[in-house]
Design a protein around this motif. Structure first.
Motif, PDB file in Angstrom:
ATOM      1  N   GLY A 150       0.819  -1.201   0.000  1.00  0.00           N
ATOM      2  CA  GLY A 150       0.000   0.000   0.000  1.00  0.00           C
ATOM      3  C   GLY A 150       0.855   1.253   0.000  1.00  0.00           C
ATOM      4  O   GLY A 150       0.554   2.229  -0.704  1.00  0.00           O
ATOM      5  N   VAL A 151       1.928   1.222   0.772  1.00  0.00           N
ATOM      6  CA  VAL A 151       2.858   2.357   0.834  1.00  0.00           C
ATOM      7  C   VAL A 151       3.539   2.553  -0.518  1.00  0.00           C
ATOM      8  O   VAL A 151       3.679   3.685  -1.004  1.00  0.00           O
ATOM      9  CB  VAL A 151       3.912   2.137   1.941  1.00  0.00           C
ATOM     10  N   ILE A 152       3.960   1.460  -1.137  1.00  0.00           N
ATOM     11  CA  ILE A 152       4.607   1.534  -2.455  1.00  0.00           C
ATOM     12  C   ILE A 152       3.655   2.135  -3.483  1.00  0.00           C
ATOM     13  O   ILE A 152       4.024   3.021  -4.263  1.00  0.00           O
ATOM     14  CB  ILE A 152       5.085   0.135  -2.909  1.00  0.00           C
ATOM     15  N   PHE A 153       2.412   1.644  -3.484  1.00  0.00           N
ATOM     16  CA  PHE A 153       1.421   2.170  -4.438  1.00  0.00           C
ATOM     17  C   PHE A 153       1.221   3.671  -4.234  1.00  0.00           C
ATOM     18  O   PHE A 153       1.221   4.451  -5.194  1.00  0.00           O
ATOM     19  CB  PHE A 153       0.079   1.459  -4.290  1.00  0.00           C
ATOM     20  N   ALA A 154       1.033   4.076  -2.971  1.00  0.00           N
ATOM     21  CA  ALA A 154       0.791   5.494  -2.673  1.00  0.00           C
ATOM     22  C   ALA A 154       1.987   6.361  -3.070  1.00  0.00           C
ATOM     23  O   ALA A 154       1.815   7.481  -3.568  1.00  0.00           O
ATOM     24  CB  ALA A 154       0.475   5.661  -1.190  1.00  0.00           C
ATOM     25  N   ALA A 155       3.197   5.844  -2.863  1.00  0.00           N
ATOM     26  CA  ALA A 155       4.408   6.589  -3.227  1.00  0.00           C
ATOM     27  C   ALA A 155       4.495   6.756  -4.745  1.00  0.00           C
ATOM     28  O   ALA A 155       4.752   7.854  -5.256  1.00  0.00           O
ATOM     29  CB  ALA A 155       5.645   5.872  -2.701  1.00  0.00           C
ATOM     30  N   PHE A 156       4.289   5.661  -5.477  1.00  0.00           N
ATOM     31  CA  PHE A 156       4.290   5.727  -6.940  1.00  0.00           C
ATOM     32  C   PHE A 156       3.193   6.673  -7.422  1.00  0.00           C
ATOM     33  O   PHE A 156       3.400   7.494  -8.323  1.00  0.00           O
ATOM     34  CB  PHE A 156       4.047   4.338  -7.547  1.00  0.00           C
ATOM     35  N   GLY A 157       2.011   6.550  -6.820  1.00  0.00           N
ATOM     36  CA  GLY A 157       0.869   7.361  -7.230  1.00  0.00           C
ATOM     37  C   GLY A 157       1.090   8.838  -7.011  1.00  0.00           C
ATOM     38  O   GLY A 157       0.729   9.662  -7.867  1.00  0.00           O
ATOM     39  N   THR A 158       1.691   9.195  -5.890  1.00  0.00           N
ATOM     40  CA  THR A 158       1.936  10.607  -5.582  1.00  0.00           C
ATOM     41  C   THR A 158       2.823  11.256  -6.638  1.00  0.00           C
ATOM     42  O   THR A 158       2.501  12.322  -7.179  1.00  0.00           O
ATOM     43  CB  THR A 158       2.598  10.759  -4.199  1.00  0.00           C
ATOM     44  N   GLY A 373      -3.693  12.250  -6.217  1.00  0.00           N
ATOM     45  CA  GLY A 373      -2.430  12.571  -5.558  1.00  0.00           C
ATOM     46  C   GLY A 373      -2.615  12.969  -4.104  1.00  0.00           C
ATOM     47  O   GLY A 373      -1.829  12.584  -3.230  1.00  0.00           O
ATOM     48  N   GLU A 374      -3.659  13.748  -3.856  1.00  0.00           N
ATOM     49  CA  GLU A 374      -3.944  14.177  -2.482  1.00  0.00           C
ATOM     50  C   GLU A 374      -4.230  12.986  -1.574  1.00  0.00           C
ATOM     51  O   GLU A 374      -3.749  12.918  -0.439  1.00  0.00           O
ATOM     52  CB  GLU A 374      -5.140  15.132  -2.468  1.00  0.00           C
ATOM     53  N   ARG A 375      -5.012  12.034  -2.081  1.00  0.00           N
ATOM     54  CA  ARG A 375      -5.362  10.866  -1.264  1.00  0.00           C
ATOM     55  C   ARG A 375      -4.133   9.984  -1.021  1.00  0.00           C
ATOM     56  O   ARG A 375      -3.977   9.411   0.053  1.00  0.00           O
ATOM     57  CB  ARG A 375      -6.473  10.058  -1.942  1.00  0.00           C
ATOM     58  N   CYS A 376      -3.278   9.858  -2.029  1.00  0.00           N
ATOM     59  CA  CYS A 376      -2.046   9.070  -1.858  1.00  0.00           C
ATOM     60  C   CYS A 376      -1.130   9.745  -0.839  1.00  0.00           C
ATOM     61  O   CYS A 376      -0.544   9.085   0.029  1.00  0.00           O
ATOM     62  CB  CYS A 376      -1.311   8.920  -3.197  1.00  0.00           C
ATOM     63  N   MET A 377      -1.006  11.064  -0.946  1.00  0.00           N
ATOM     64  CA  MET A 377      -0.183  11.826  -0.021  1.00  0.00           C
ATOM     65  C   MET A 377      -0.736  11.720   1.399  1.00  0.00           C
ATOM     66  O   MET A 377       0.010  11.554   2.368  1.00  0.00           O
ATOM     67  CB  MET A 377      -0.148  13.288  -0.473  1.00  0.00           C
ATOM     68  N   GLU A 378      -2.057  11.802   1.506  1.00  0.00           N
ATOM     69  CA  GLU A 378      -2.710  11.718   2.814  1.00  0.00           C
ATOM     70  C   GLU A 378      -2.460  10.364   3.467  1.00  0.00           C
ATOM     71  O   GLU A 378      -2.226  10.275   4.679  1.00  0.00           O
ATOM     72  CB  GLU A 378      -4.211  11.957   2.667  1.00  0.00           C
ATOM     73  N   TYR A 379      -2.509   9.289   2.660  1.00  0.00           N
ATOM     74  CA  TYR A 379      -2.267   7.949   3.190  1.00  0.00           C
ATOM     75  C   TYR A 379      -0.858   7.841   3.762  1.00  0.00           C
ATOM     76  O   TYR A 379      -0.647   7.214   4.805  1.00  0.00           O
ATOM     77  CB  TYR A 379      -2.460   6.907   2.083  1.00  0.00           C
ATOM     78  N   LEU A 380       0.090   8.486   3.089  1.00  0.00           N
ATOM     79  CA  LEU A 380       1.491   8.396   3.515  1.00  0.00           C
ATOM     80  C   LEU A 380       1.814   9.290   4.705  1.00  0.00           C
ATOM     81  O   LEU A 380       2.514   8.885   5.638  1.00  0.00           O
ATOM     82  CB  LEU A 380       2.411   8.760   2.344  1.00  0.00           C
TER      83      LEU A 380
END
Length: 453
Positions: A150-158, A373-380
């Protein structure tokens, strides 16, 4: 810097190569079977629950935006330059036969997108501020118990949002308006940045309110513009379909300015550009769907099927037919330029439809991907990091419009492909959950049977 970009492009060629394309297509086929072919057998029901309820005010369940506002946000991100430039690139490199493989990828991609949306609703969470959040990072974390993925996905997504969802879009609009109306790219970038900033500051609710009006409008203008060209040249349609189906299995010989393509190139660019246009498998759209008001994950999942159908089977097909039937694919042009030439050949001022289409499509894509991007950043990093994300995202719109920071653009395209890997792993691991929820909805005593009574 140039050497770094060249190295990244080599990596990008591997990322978007056969292994990922087979994984994306294979996942779609697997989920189609796993869900008992729901995207085909329940297609009529899907259209009844989606297309015919676009403007319905009836809402059941809980959420932050209406079901259509959620899908409009997802479509806003997906229906972008890929429908104009992506189709043009697929045909320019893979030949007309690439369109067939684009269709095939979309048919199975409907099950992929359906599965993504189902999981995004099933594992979504409500923040302390009352927002609904979800997507691959959440179902990888809470569902598959793979937080690291999940962290990898969010990082790539951001990072990917800064390229594919930002600078690529603003650059396409700026170049098109400069060519057609001689508007300074810097002016275009500034106007776009201000417009996006004003909308995104209101969050998903404001984005949903804008996209639910913008998406149907822009899709209708482009669809009917292309349809008029097809009707005016209706006698050429059978031959166009004939070329598409013939070349799908043979490759395409050199003709006019077209340099020719092999069978392998036809398949590869058809599938790759198909994924690029509808984003099935990338994991981006379920981030928007997670905020939808719904009473069951499958009900919102039906909008995922609708999304891929409208994006690829309708809008991309319009683009492809105009390019093939007008013979523009032999002109030697590529991408958006090829589509513009085709529309100009089809009818007077046809190229203006493409220009306006690019403007609306790209603007909507900027809105959708800014939310991703905002949601990915928020998750991280938590909700407070959203302000930092906007401070970076909005100025890059201007940078992209004048063609700057190509290195970020190049890296983001690679990361966009890498987003798919953890997402596809999550879909395969959680396929039993998708199947169970599907059976729960369509099975005996499910919502589907109750609605029939």
């Amino acid at each position: 810097m140039d050497s770094f970009i060249e190295i990244n492009e080599m990596i990008n060629g591997f990322v978007w190569g056969w292994p990922l394309l087979f994984l994306i297509l294979g996942t779609g086929i697997y989920l189609t079977i796993k869900t008992n072919f729901v995207s085909f057998t329940k297609f009529g029901y899907t259209m009844k629950q989606t297309l015919f309820k676009i403007f319905s005010k009836e809402q059941v369940g809980e959420g932050e935006v209406t079901a259509f506002q959620a899908v409009a946000t997802a479509l806003a991100a997906a229906v972008g330059t890929g429908n104009i430039a992506g189709v043009g690139t697929a045909i320019a490199i893979g030949g007309p036969g690439a369109v067939f493989w684009m269709w095939l990828a979309a048919l199975f991609g409907m099950a992929t997108k359906y599965g993504e949306v189902v999981l995004s609703i099933e594992y979504r969470e409500k923040t302390e501020s009352g927002h609904f959040v979800g997507g691959p990072m959440y179902y990888l974390d809470k569902g598959a118990n793979k937080k690291w993925l999940g962290v990898i996905f969010a990082a790539f997504g951001t990072v990917a949002t800064f390229g594919i969802g930002n600078m690529v879009q603003s650059n396409s609009v700026a170049a098109s308006l400069n060519t057609t109306f001689d508007i300074d790219p810097l002016v275009t970038g500034i106007v776009l940045a201000i417009a996006v900033g004003l909308v995104t500051i209101g969050g998903i609710k404001k984005i949903g309110q804008v996209t639910e009006v913008l998406v149907p409008l822009m899709a209708a203008i482009y669809f009917f513009g292309g349809l008029i060209i097809i009707v005016l040249n209706i006698e050429l349609v059978p031959a166009a379909f004939g070329v598409i189906f013939r070349d799908a299995f043979t490759g395409t010989a050199a003709a006019g300015g077209f340099v020719g393509s092999t069978f392998a190139m036809t398949i590869r660019f058809g599938i790759a550009r198909g994924v690029f246009t509808n984003e099935a498998g990338l994991g981006s759209a379920p981030i928007a769907h997670a905020a939808a008001t719904t009473d069951h994950p499958v009900r919102q999942g039906l909008w995922g099927i609708f999304e891929v159908f409208i994006d690829t089977m309708v809008l991309c097909t319009i683009t492809a037919l105009v390019i093939v039937m007008t013979g523009a694919w032999e002109s030697g042009f590529d991408g958006a330029a090829l589509t513009t030439v085709a529309f100009d050949k089809g009818m007077p001022f046809g190229g203006h439809i493409v220009t306006f289409g690019l403007v609306f499509f790209a603007f909507s894509t900027l809105l959708g991907w800014s939310y991703y991007g905002e949601r990915c950043m928020e998750y991280l990093f938590g909700e407070k990091s959203i302000v930092l994300y906007r401070i970076i995202f909005i100025p890059l719109i201007v940078v992209g419009s004048v063609g700057g920071l190509r290195v970020i653009w190049s890296i983001a395209d690679t990361l966009n492909g890498l987003m798919a890997l953890p997402n596809l792993i999550g879909l395969l691991l959680l396929s039993p959950v998708i199947a169970r929820l599907t059976k729960n909805y369509f099975g005996e005593n499910g919502i589907y049977e109750k609605e029939k009574q």
